[in-house]
Design a protein around this motif. Structure first.
Motif, PDB file in Angstrom:
ATOM      1  N   GLN A  39       0.839  -1.208   0.000  1.00  0.00           N
ATOM      2  CA  GLN A  39       0.000   0.000   0.000  1.00  0.00           C
ATOM      3  C   GLN A  39       0.873   1.256   0.000  1.00  0.00           C
ATOM      4  O   GLN A  39       0.548   2.242  -0.664  1.00  0.00           O
ATOM      5  CB  GLN A  39      -0.929  -0.009   1.213  1.00  0.00           C
ATOM      6  CG  GLN A  39      -1.994  -1.079   1.146  1.00  0.00           C
ATOM      7  CD  GLN A  39      -2.774  -1.204   2.442  1.00  0.00           C
ATOM      8  OE1 GLN A  39      -2.591  -0.422   3.366  1.00  0.00           O
ATOM      9  NE2 GLN A  39      -3.642  -2.203   2.514  1.00  0.00           N
ATOM     10  N   LEU A  40       1.983   1.190   0.757  1.00  0.00           N
ATOM     11  CA  LEU A  40       2.899   2.331   0.786  1.00  0.00           C
ATOM     12  C   LEU A  40       3.493   2.582  -0.601  1.00  0.00           C
ATOM     13  O   LEU A  40       3.491   3.714  -1.086  1.00  0.00           O
ATOM     14  CB  LEU A  40       4.019   2.096   1.808  1.00  0.00           C
ATOM     15  CG  LEU A  40       5.093   3.178   1.872  1.00  0.00           C
ATOM     16  CD1 LEU A  40       4.500   4.509   2.340  1.00  0.00           C
ATOM     17  CD2 LEU A  40       6.227   2.745   2.781  1.00  0.00           C
ATOM     18  N   ILE A  41       3.965   1.512  -1.244  1.00  0.00           N
ATOM     19  CA  ILE A  41       4.535   1.650  -2.588  1.00  0.00           C
ATOM     20  C   ILE A  41       3.483   2.217  -3.546  1.00  0.00           C
ATOM     21  O   ILE A  41       3.748   3.148  -4.312  1.00  0.00           O
ATOM     22  CB  ILE A  41       5.049   0.293  -3.115  1.00  0.00           C
ATOM     23  CG1 ILE A  41       6.210  -0.218  -2.278  1.00  0.00           C
ATOM     24  CG2 ILE A  41       5.434   0.378  -4.589  1.00  0.00           C
ATOM     25  CD1 ILE A  41       7.481   0.567  -2.416  1.00  0.00           C
ATOM     26  N   SER A  42       2.264   1.677  -3.502  1.00  0.00           N
ATOM     27  CA  SER A  42       1.192   2.145  -4.397  1.00  0.00           C
ATOM     28  C   SER A  42       0.873   3.613  -4.167  1.00  0.00           C
ATOM     29  O   SER A  42       0.652   4.361  -5.109  1.00  0.00           O
ATOM     30  CB  SER A  42      -0.060   1.296  -4.206  1.00  0.00           C
ATOM     31  OG  SER A  42       0.187  -0.025  -4.594  1.00  0.00           O
ATOM     32  N   LEU A  43       0.840   4.021  -2.903  1.00  0.00           N
ATOM     33  CA  LEU A  43       0.536   5.415  -2.567  1.00  0.00           C
ATOM     34  C   LEU A  43       1.611   6.353  -3.106  1.00  0.00           C
ATOM     35  O   LEU A  43       1.304   7.364  -3.739  1.00  0.00           O
ATOM     36  CB  LEU A  43       0.419   5.578  -1.048  1.00  0.00           C
ATOM     37  CG  LEU A  43       0.232   7.005  -0.535  1.00  0.00           C
ATOM     38  CD1 LEU A  43      -1.112   7.561  -0.982  1.00  0.00           C
ATOM     39  CD2 LEU A  43       0.361   7.050   0.971  1.00  0.00           C
TER      40      LEU A  43
ATOM     41  N   LYS B 168       0.443   9.010  -9.207  1.00  0.00           N
ATOM     42  CA  LYS B 168       0.543  10.422  -9.558  1.00  0.00           C
ATOM     43  C   LYS B 168      -0.469  11.167  -8.700  1.00  0.00           C
ATOM     44  O   LYS B 168      -1.509  10.646  -8.359  1.00  0.00           O
ATOM     45  CB  LYS B 168       0.227  10.634 -11.029  1.00  0.00           C
ATOM     46  CG  LYS B 168       1.249  10.025 -11.958  1.00  0.00           C
ATOM     47  CD  LYS B 168       0.889  10.293 -13.397  1.00  0.00           C
ATOM     48  CE  LYS B 168       1.909   9.669 -14.332  1.00  0.00           C
ATOM     49  NZ  LYS B 168       1.597   9.944 -15.732  1.00  0.00           N
ATOM     50  N   GLY B 169      -0.152  12.386  -8.383  1.00  0.00           N
ATOM     51  CA  GLY B 169      -1.093  13.175  -7.607  1.00  0.00           C
ATOM     52  C   GLY B 169      -0.404  13.947  -6.507  1.00  0.00           C
ATOM     53  O   GLY B 169       0.815  14.106  -6.496  1.00  0.00           O
ATOM     54  N   ALA B 170      -1.215  14.391  -5.576  1.00  0.00           N
ATOM     55  CA  ALA B 170      -0.743  15.267  -4.510  1.00  0.00           C
ATOM     56  C   ALA B 170       0.264  14.561  -3.601  1.00  0.00           C
ATOM     57  O   ALA B 170       0.212  13.354  -3.404  1.00  0.00           O
ATOM     58  CB  ALA B 170      -1.925  15.756  -3.687  1.00  0.00           C
TER      59      ALA B 170
END
Length: 136
Positions: free
Chosen positions: A56-60, A64-66
Motif C-alpha cells: 500500500q505504501l509503494i502504491s501510494l 501520480k497526484g498530490a
C-alpha cells in the motif's frame, strides 16, 4: 534536406529500415517462453503484495497526484517499512523521487528509509531522480 522529411517515399523507406532493424534484433535476441513466464510471475507476485501494508505504501507513493505525507506517516505507523520495495525492486524512496514528492521523501527518510538500494536494472535513487518531470 528538410523538404524531403515528409516525402512519402522517404517515410516508407525509413519505416522499412526500422522494421528490418527490429526483425534483426528479435532474431538475435529472441525472448523465450521462460523469460515471458518469469515476467508474468513477477507481476503476479507484485499484485499480491499490494494488499500488504508495504504494498500500500509503494502504491501510494507511486501514484501520480498530490504529495500527502500524512498518509505515508499513517502507513508507517501501521508497520510499513520506509525502505519497502515493490515490483522490480523499486523502493518507496525511488518513487518519491521520480514523482517529485518532496514531503513524502522527507517522511520516508525521517522514518529511517534507506536511499542506497538499486532496482532490478541496477539504478539507484539518484539516477531515478534524473527521469524527466514529464514522466512524473
Amino acid at each position: 534536406r528538410q523538404a524531403h522529411l515528409f516525402d512519402p517515399l522517404v517515410c516508407v523507406t525509413r519505416v522499412r529500415t526500422c522494421m528490418w532493424r527490429l526483425l534483426v534484433l528479435l532474431l538475435l535476441h529472441p525472448v523465450s517462453a521462460t523469460e515471458l513466464a518469469s515476467l508474468k510471475e513477477d507481476e503476479d507476485a507484485y499484485a499480491g503484495e499490494a494488499s500488504t501494508v508495504d504494498g500500500q505504501l509503494i502504491s501510494l507513493v507511486q501514484a501520480k497526484g498530490a504529495d500527502d505525507p500524512s498518509l505515508v506517516s499513517e502507513l508507517l505507523s501501521n508497520g510499513a517499512s520506509p525502505s519497502a520495495s515493490g515490483l522490480y525492486n523499486y523502493t518507496a524512496i525511488m518513487w518519491a523521487v521520480v514523482r517529485h514528492k518532496v514531503a513524502t521523501l522527507q517522511a520516508l527518510l525521517d522514518a529511517g528509509g534507506d536511499p542506497s538500494p538499486t532496482n532490478a536494472w541496477s539504478r539507484h535513487t539518484r539516477l531515478a531522480g534524473s527521469i524527466p518531470s514529464r514522466c512524473a
